[in-house]
Motif scaffolding. Sequence first.
Motif, PDB file in Angstrom:
ATOM      1  N   SER A 114       0.832  -1.199   0.000  1.00 47.31           N
ATOM      2  CA  SER A 114       0.000   0.000   0.000  1.00 47.31           C
ATOM      3  C   SER A 114       0.869   1.253   0.000  1.00 47.31           C
ATOM      4  O   SER A 114       2.064   1.209   0.331  1.00 47.31           O
ATOM      5  N   LEU A 115       0.290   2.360  -0.372  1.00 47.06           N
ATOM      6  CA  LEU A 115       1.013   3.628  -0.432  1.00 47.06           C
ATOM      7  C   LEU A 115       1.591   3.969   0.941  1.00 47.06           C
ATOM      8  O   LEU A 115       0.884   3.916   1.959  1.00 47.06           O
ATOM      9  N   ASN A 116       2.895   4.273   0.963  1.00 49.74           N
ATOM     10  CA  ASN A 116       3.626   4.673   2.171  1.00 49.74           C
ATOM     11  C   ASN A 116       3.719   3.570   3.227  1.00 49.74           C
ATOM     12  O   ASN A 116       3.959   3.847   4.408  1.00 49.74           O
ATOM     13  N   PHE A 117       3.578   2.329   2.782  1.00 50.50           N
ATOM     14  CA  PHE A 117       3.734   1.197   3.698  1.00 50.50           C
ATOM     15  C   PHE A 117       5.163   1.130   4.229  1.00 50.50           C
ATOM     16  O   PHE A 117       6.127   1.295   3.476  1.00 50.50           O
ATOM     17  N   ASP A 118       5.315   0.885   5.536  1.00 49.09           N
ATOM     18  CA  ASP A 118       6.628   0.687   6.146  1.00 49.09           C
ATOM     19  C   ASP A 118       6.950  -0.807   6.139  1.00 49.09           C
ATOM     20  O   ASP A 118       6.387  -1.578   6.928  1.00 49.09           O
ATOM     21  N   GLY A 119       7.842  -1.218   5.248  1.00 48.91           N
ATOM     22  CA  GLY A 119       8.285  -2.603   5.228  1.00 48.91           C
ATOM     23  C   GLY A 119       9.176  -2.903   6.420  1.00 48.91           C
ATOM     24  O   GLY A 119       9.434  -2.035   7.273  1.00 48.91           O
ATOM     25  N   TYR A 120       9.699  -4.118   6.476  1.00 52.89           N
ATOM     26  CA  TYR A 120      10.453  -4.549   7.652  1.00 52.89           C
ATOM     27  C   TYR A 120      11.959  -4.476   7.439  1.00 52.89           C
ATOM     28  O   TYR A 120      12.719  -4.545   8.409  1.00 52.89           O
ATOM     29  N   ILE A 121      12.388  -4.328   6.215  1.00 53.92           N
ATOM     30  CA  ILE A 121      13.805  -4.073   5.955  1.00 53.92           C
ATOM     31  C   ILE A 121      14.142  -2.665   6.427  1.00 53.92           C
ATOM     32  O   ILE A 121      13.403  -1.715   6.163  1.00 53.92           O
ATOM     33  N   ASN A 122      15.233  -2.548   7.158  1.00 56.97           N
ATOM     34  CA  ASN A 122      15.707  -1.297   7.763  1.00 56.97           C
ATOM     35  C   ASN A 122      15.104  -1.040   9.134  1.00 56.97           C
ATOM     36  O   ASN A 122      15.342   0.009   9.720  1.00 56.97           O
ATOM     37  N   GLU A 123      14.354  -1.984   9.660  1.00 60.15           N
ATOM     38  CA  GLU A 123      13.810  -1.881  11.018  1.00 60.15           C
ATOM     39  C   GLU A 123      14.874  -2.362  12.002  1.00 60.15           C
ATOM     40  O   GLU A 123      15.381  -3.482  11.891  1.00 60.15           O
ATOM     41  N   SER A 124      15.238  -1.524  12.955  1.00 55.08           N
ATOM     42  CA  SER A 124      16.350  -1.848  13.859  1.00 55.08           C
ATOM     43  C   SER A 124      16.040  -3.004  14.797  1.00 55.08           C
ATOM     44  O   SER A 124      16.952  -3.638  15.327  1.00 55.08           O
ATOM     45  N   ASP A 125      14.777  -3.305  15.032  1.00 54.18           N
ATOM     46  CA  ASP A 125      14.411  -4.423  15.909  1.00 54.18           C
ATOM     47  C   ASP A 125      14.467  -5.765  15.191  1.00 54.18           C
ATOM     48  O   ASP A 125      14.247  -6.806  15.814  1.00 54.18           O
ATOM     49  N   TYR A 126      14.738  -5.747  13.900  1.00 52.95           N
ATOM     50  CA  TYR A 126      14.762  -6.969  13.102  1.00 52.95           C
ATOM     51  C   TYR A 126      16.206  -7.319  12.750  1.00 52.95           C
ATOM     52  O   TYR A 126      16.998  -6.436  12.400  1.00 52.95           O
ATOM     53  N   THR A 127      16.540  -8.597  12.828  1.00 56.31           N
ATOM     54  CA  THR A 127      17.851  -9.036  12.370  1.00 56.31           C
ATOM     55  C   THR A 127      17.809  -9.209  10.853  1.00 56.31           C
ATOM     56  O   THR A 127      16.863  -9.773  10.306  1.00 56.31           O
ATOM     57  N   HIS A 128      18.863  -8.718  10.185  1.00 52.54           N
ATOM     58  CA  HIS A 128      18.979  -8.809   8.730  1.00 52.54           C
ATOM     59  C   HIS A 128      19.998  -9.897   8.395  1.00 52.54           C
ATOM     60  O   HIS A 128      21.109  -9.898   8.940  1.00 52.54           O
ATOM     61  N   TYR A 129      19.606 -10.802   7.535  1.00 54.09           N
ATOM     62  CA  TYR A 129      20.464 -11.928   7.157  1.00 54.09           C
ATOM     63  C   TYR A 129      20.709 -11.925   5.653  1.00 54.09           C
ATOM     64  O   TYR A 129      19.813 -11.614   4.862  1.00 54.09           O
ATOM     65  N   ILE A 130      21.905 -12.313   5.276  1.00 51.12           N
ATOM     66  CA  ILE A 130      22.246 -12.598   3.888  1.00 51.12           C
ATOM     67  C   ILE A 130      22.582 -14.077   3.797  1.00 51.12           C
ATOM     68  O   ILE A 130      23.486 -14.559   4.484  1.00 51.12           O
ATOM     69  N   GLY A 131      21.822 -14.805   2.998  1.00 53.05           N
ATOM     70  CA  GLY A 131      22.146 -16.201   2.734  1.00 53.05           C
ATOM     71  C   GLY A 131      21.458 -17.222   3.608  1.00 53.05           C
ATOM     72  O   GLY A 131      21.730 -18.412   3.478  1.00 53.05           O
ATOM     73  N   THR A 132      20.538 -16.800   4.472  1.00 51.30           N
ATOM     74  CA  THR A 132      19.788 -17.753   5.296  1.00 51.30           C
ATOM     75  C   THR A 132      18.536 -17.076   5.839  1.00 51.30           C
ATOM     76  O   THR A 132      18.451 -15.839   5.873  1.00 51.30           O
ATOM     77  N   GLU A 133      17.590 -17.885   6.303  1.00 54.77           N
ATOM     78  CA  GLU A 133      16.448 -17.369   7.037  1.00 54.77           C
ATOM     79  C   GLU A 133      16.692 -17.575   8.518  1.00 54.77           C
ATOM     80  O   GLU A 133      16.504 -18.661   9.059  1.00 54.77           O
ATOM     81  N   ALA A 134      17.178 -16.538   9.170  1.00 47.07           N
ATOM     82  CA  ALA A 134      17.382 -16.538  10.622  1.00 47.07           C
ATOM     83  C   ALA A 134      18.328 -17.634  11.098  1.00 47.07           C
ATOM     84  O   ALA A 134      18.157 -18.190  12.173  1.00 47.07           O
ATOM     85  N   ALA A 135      19.334 -17.939  10.311  1.00 42.69           N
ATOM     86  CA  ALA A 135      20.374 -18.916  10.673  1.00 42.69           C
ATOM     87  C   ALA A 135      19.793 -20.280  11.023  1.00 42.69           C
ATOM     88  O   ALA A 135      20.430 -21.065  11.722  1.00 42.69           O
TER      89      ALA A 135
END
Length: 200
Positions: A114-135
């Motif tokens: 939706s317009l102006n939706f805040d996604g979860y990427i860049n949220e400081s409370d979320y861990t960001h992973y490259i190459g796995t889903e939550a280890a």
Amino acid sequence: DYLAKTFSSDGNRKKWTWSGWVKRSVLGTYQILFIAKSGSTYSAINFVDDQLRFFDYNGSFNSQLKTNRLFRDSSAWYHIVVAYDTTQGTAANRIKFYVNGVQETSFAISTYPSLNFDGYINESDYTHYIGTEAASGNYFDGYMSEVCFINDQQLDATSFGEFDEDSGIWKPKSVSGLTFGTNGFYLETKQSGTSQNSSG
């Protein structure tokens, strides 16, 4: 192998770009390229059934874009760009995929945020992973290089690559002139003397 990072502060959750060169080793499985996750809420770029997909999920899909195209060439490098901007007035402009310099326009699923939706990427409370889903699984089995995350901008593929004037092959270019913004990063991840390119 994978990487994990929790950001110290929020970045722009409405506008960002992820770019990476990937070479697949195992096909047909669910594999995460990039994800921001907390519990059962997450935004992710992944391969599923050999299709490229991005989604925002919180009990149901806030957005989901999945290509009709299949990515089954394990000998090729694919340059993938996911460009996100929920401030765009036209829904179809809020998530854009580029593969090897060309925008993808044919989708099996196309549910835009939706317009102006805040996604979860860049949220400081979320861990960001490259190459796995939550280890815990869904590992990407293959190679990655020239991985960039740009905050505050929705960029197209020409910010990260260009067509070679002699061969016509899509190849990486220097990203030294880009502004990465809050939480942005660049991972070159290549051995000395090696290079990546893609033929389509």
